[in-house]
Design a protein around this motif. Structure first.
Motif, mmCIF file in Angstrom:
data_model
loop_
_atom_site.group_PDB
_atom_site.id
_atom_site.type_symbol
_atom_site.label_atom_id
_atom_site.label_comp_id
_atom_site.label_asym_id
_atom_site.label_seq_id
_atom_site.Cartn_x
_atom_site.Cartn_y
_atom_site.Cartn_z
ATOM 1 N N ASP A 1 0.844 -1.183 0.000
ATOM 2 C CA ASP A 1 0.000 0.000 0.000
ATOM 3 C C ASP A 1 0.893 1.252 0.000
ATOM 4 O O ASP A 1 1.509 1.563 1.011
ATOM 5 N N PRO A 2 0.979 1.958 -1.109
ATOM 6 C CA PRO A 2 1.905 3.096 -1.165
ATOM 7 C C PRO A 2 1.531 4.237 -0.224
ATOM 8 O O PRO A 2 2.398 4.992 0.209
ATOM 9 N N ALA B 1 2.842 3.244 3.120
ATOM 10 C CA ALA B 1 4.294 3.267 3.018
ATOM 11 C C ALA B 1 4.817 4.699 3.091
ATOM 12 O O ALA B 1 5.687 5.020 3.912
ATOM 13 N N LEU B 2 4.258 5.556 2.261
ATOM 14 C CA LEU B 2 4.748 6.926 2.184
ATOM 15 C C LEU B 2 4.551 7.657 3.506
ATOM 16 O O LEU B 2 5.471 8.301 4.021
ATOM 17 N N ALA C 1 5.276 -1.942 -2.033
ATOM 18 C CA ALA C 1 4.518 -0.747 -2.407
ATOM 19 C C ALA C 1 5.139 -0.067 -3.616
ATOM 20 O O ALA C 1 4.449 0.481 -4.479
ATOM 21 N N LEU C 2 6.446 -0.130 -3.665
ATOM 22 C CA LEU C 2 7.168 0.459 -4.796
ATOM 23 C C LEU C 2 6.777 -0.231 -6.096
ATOM 24 O O LEU C 2 6.617 0.407 -7.145
ATOM 25 N N VAL D 1 3.532 1.037 -7.207
ATOM 26 C CA VAL D 1 3.681 2.380 -7.784
ATOM 27 C C VAL D 1 4.106 2.276 -9.245
ATOM 28 O O VAL D 1 3.517 2.897 -10.135
#
Lengths: 303, 508
Positions: free
Chosen positions: B51-52, B55-56, B72-73, B76
């Motif tokens: 889940d980005p 993550a972010l 997550a990357l 993306v």
């Protein structure tokens, strides 16, 4: 005498019998004095065969387990500890007893304990469940405690406890085999056969701790094991009953068996260099007529 | 429905992908539990690790790169190539809305002007994270989904099933229960959780999911279109995606695509907004002329997007202000003696920054001891786990919470580290403790204390009891250096109400 009178008399007499519990209190004592209780002690490194050797002088497990009867084997597997830490009954001992019971033709063999730690972790980490899973027999059931099965029981001969919830399967078993491990216990000094009954009772067990010796004796008037096998292959000397430190464990390679739990407890006490009279539950149970605690009055057989 | 091959195949393809992902999600959910080994193999945390948004925000708020979030990357990158396929093909919440939303839906009204809310949420969450406040847990679709499953749906499912079988067992005839019990046993080993768990906030967490479902009443996928901040993030990432629909516009004489689009992704000019398209292929399947398709195209030279810089700046300011408000909350100063964090949490600020409120640690906790906080640690700590010893204690050999945490908010400890990790410190209340207050023997706490050298010890004291009789009694005490605050003493204390020994949090 007419029919009515006959029935009246019968009901009066039988009611009289039912209402006279002291009779049951005396009987075990009478037995004990007339016949020496047999106690077997076995020593050996091979835990697989040790149980069989132990039970031979008693006539083998088949004297206790009749074909087609249900068997409950109650080990101590109450702690999330591994076999080396000596907080639970050794898995190989439990396994051998299970195997013998199955060989004797038991219709059902149940293994359970109400644990103090998380039940799945206790089952696995004690090594008992993994070991029993190797036995592929549908009659064997190693089960987690089912809370619906605790039923209140009036303890007729209780001096300190009047009522407590007991596990249904334990009450209904044709043959109840008590398989505790011998270990240190801070409050009771030692936890042995009589205290192992804590694993088949419901309710708030903390409340048992007040006047523990008598409470344990009272609980043991409800379920009388056909056989008690005390696992002293390793004993826990300190920091019991949960232990954990391997330095507190002493290897003894010993098993004790008797049909008299009090006698087995009394003997096991000596392994810790203590006297049977120092253990509250042993004394209380002996006084309640549950068994013999005087070692000289036992027929001790060493194999 | 009027779908003909070969378009039917595409329709089925997407449908089966959704079903598989949902089933995998449910299986992973069930597997997030103790299963006989200390190490947990697969857990539902993979969902969060890809889940980005989680993550972010976790990385921004904690100012730390969290390696667990590598998947997550991948999402993306995939989104930058394919667009917002995740929402249409994989997201379990989207799938549930597709499958069950129709029972709620009664109209498909066009609602204009709410679509940008998801960007507001996204901006506020991300900028908030930069300023140290982790808000994603309130709005992240997975957090909402897993929490409601873990805290309410799964426990209720178990409760209802057990209720049925238990009433047959307890009140029904034995002949019937003999039939149902084996079935019940097999259910227990497969579909049902091991035990009936109880959770704080089960109402709230269920309500949040319910609200998302009720929004379906307004339009299809209302949440996904208008509110989901993760959807907003993926939308922004997919602005320049290579896979696009051809033709980009609806045909002059037919606007069926725009009518049936579950995301209402066609603009007023009939042009498909790439960032809103979830590649669900419905417009293709149902195209009467069968002329539309999805093709890989060259990157666009000019990306068209409705919102401008000013919009984002405006909401960034809001995102920066909210963390400031939380700085002046009493949560900053107040000591919370009973707020016990899971083992592996050393620093409260770092923990709050990293925790994405997914609820997995609480789901996996084998003693049901971890509970979601409500206001115990302030508004910013809502849904974070804390240990409630009276409900359950922290099992000495268990390290599962750290293993399933997707953001390393709870550090993964090995068993040895865990066994010496200090969660809190047990303190006696001698006014209530039986051997002190009532001269009764007890020391149940000492018996259960799991440290190898027991942290609770006792001294034998000669006391005069109430009937003036001299007795020996064992009085317990705590060795501070040995106590790890697992809470088993508080859990097993036989007193009613509060225990006479309580675990108190130590400053961190």
């Amino acid at each position: 005498m007419n029919r009515r009178k006959f029935l009246q008399d019968i009901s009066m007499w039988s009611a009289g019998l039912l209402l006279s519990p002291p009779i049951f209190n005396i009987t075990p004592g009478l037995f004990a004095s007339s016949k020496k209780i047999k106690l077997v002690v076995a020593e050996g490194m091979n835990y697989d065969s040790l149980v069989k050797e132990l039970l031979e002088p008693l006539g083998g497990l088949s004297t206790f387990v009749n074909p087609g009867k249900s068997v409950v084997i109650k080990p101590n597997m109450g702690w999330d500890r591994n076999p080396d830490q000596a907080a639970n009954t050794h898995p190989l001992i439990v396994k051998s007893i299970v195997n013998l019971a199955l060989e004797a033709g038991a219709s059902k063999v149940m293994v359970f304990d109400r644990p103090c730690n998380e039940e799945r972790r206790c089952h696995y980490n004690s090594g008992i469940r993994p070991e029993l899973e190797k036995i592929k027999d549908k009659r064997l059931k190693c089960v987690y405690i089912d809370d619906r099965k605790f039923i209140p029981v009036t303890i007729k001969r209780g001096q300190s406890l009047r009522e407590w919830a007991f596990y249904k399967d334990a009450l209904e078993a044709d043959c109840y085999i008590n398989v505790p491990i011998a270990k240190h216990h801070s409050l009771a000094k030692l936890t042995l056969g009589l205290k192992n009954i804590m694993g088949v009772i419901g309710g708030s067990r903390g409340k048992i701790h007040k006047n523990m010796g008598q409470n344990l004796a009272d609980l043991n008037t409800v379920i009388k094991p056909a056989l008690t096998i005390i696992d002293a292959t390793r004993i826990l000397l300190r920091n019991g009953p949960s232990g954990g430190n391997l330095k507190d464990v002493k290897r003894m390679d010993t098993l004790i068996a008797s049909s008299d739990t009090v006698a087995a407890d009394a003997y096991a006490t000596t392994l810790f260099n203590l006297k049977p009279g120092e253990i509250g539950s042993t004394v209380a149970a002996h006084k309640s007529g549950l068994g013999e605690m005087n070692l000289s009055k036992m027929d001790i057989i060493k194999v | 429905m009027n779908i003909k091959p070969p378009y039917l195949i595409k329709h089925i393809l997407r449908l089966s992908c959704q079903v598989i992902c949902l089933v995998v999600f449910l299986i992973l959910f069930r597997l997030t539990d103790y299963r006989g080994t200390d190490e947990i193999g697969w857990a539902v945390n993979v969902l969060f690790r890809m889940d980005p948004l989680s993550a972010l925000t976790a990385m921004l708020a904690s100012k730390e790169f969290i390696i667990l979030f590598i998947p997550a990357l991948i999402l993306v990158v995939l989104t930058m190539i394919f667009g917002r396929f995740f929402c249409g093909w994989i997201c379990p919440l989207g799938t549930l809305l597709d499958f069950f939303g129709k029972y709620v839906r009664c109209s498909n009204k066009k609602i204009v002007g709410v679509r940008y809310i998801k960007y507001i949420l996204l901006t506020v969450i991300i900028v908030g994270a930069v300023f140290g406040l982790q808000l994603s847990g309130f709005f992240d679709p997975f957090s909402i989904l897993v929490r409601s499953f873990a805290f309410s749906i799964d426990p209720v499912f178990n409760y209802v099933t057990c209720l049925i079988f238990d009433s047959i067992y307890l009140h029904g005839p034995e002949s019937l229960s003999n039939l149902t019990e084996p079935f019940y046993d097999s259910l227990k080993q497969t579909l049902l959780p091991f035990r009936q768990s109880l959770f704080a906030l089960s109402f709230l967490c269920f309500g949040m999911l319910l609200a998302i479902f009720l929004l379906e009443k307004i339009t299809r996928r209302f949440w996904c279109r208008n509110l989901c901040p993760l959807g907003g993030m993926l939308a922004l990432l997919s602005l320049g995606a290579f896979v696009r629909r051809v033709p980009a516009k609806t045909c002059k004489d037919c606007h069926d695509c725009a009518e049936i689009c579950p995301m209402d992704a066609f603009g007023d000019d009939g042009r498909l907004k790439n960032e809103e398209c979830t590649l669900c292929l419905e417009c293709i399947s149902k195209c009467p002329l069968k002329i539309s398709s999805f093709k890989v195209g060259r990157p666009k030279k000019k990306i068209s997007f409705d919102l401008n810089k000013r919009f984002f700046i405006k909401w960034s300011i809001a995102g920066a202000v909210i963390p400031l408000v939380s700085r002046v909350s009493i949560a900053q100063k107040i000591e919370r003696p009973f707020l016990l964090r899971p083992p592996g949490v050393k620093n409260e600020q770092e923990f709050l920054a990293k925790c994405v409120r997914c609820g997995e640690c609480m789901k996996v906790c084998i003693k049901n001891a971890l509970q979601p906080a409500f206001m115990e640690s302030g508004f910013e700590g809502m849904f974070t786990p804390h240990l409630v010893p009276r409900l359950g204690y922290c099992e000495f050999n268990c390290t599962l919470c750290g293993q399933v945490c997707p953001s390393n908010a709870i550090k993964r400890l090995d068993v040895k580290e865990k066994q010496s990790f200090m969660i809190g410190l047990a303190v006696f209340d001698k006014d209530r403790c039986l051997p002190f207050a009532k001269d009764e023997s007890c020391i149940v706490c000492e018996e259960h204390c799991p440290t190898y050298d027991k942290a609770i010890k006792f001294k034998e004291v000669r006391v005069l009891n109430k009937s003036k009789k001299e007795i020996m009694i064992k009085q317990p005490y705590v060795i501070d250096d040995l106590c790890i605050g697992c809470g088993i003493c508080e859990n097993v204390c036989p007193l009613k109400g509060n225990a006479a020994i309580r675990v108190i949090r130590q400053k961190n």
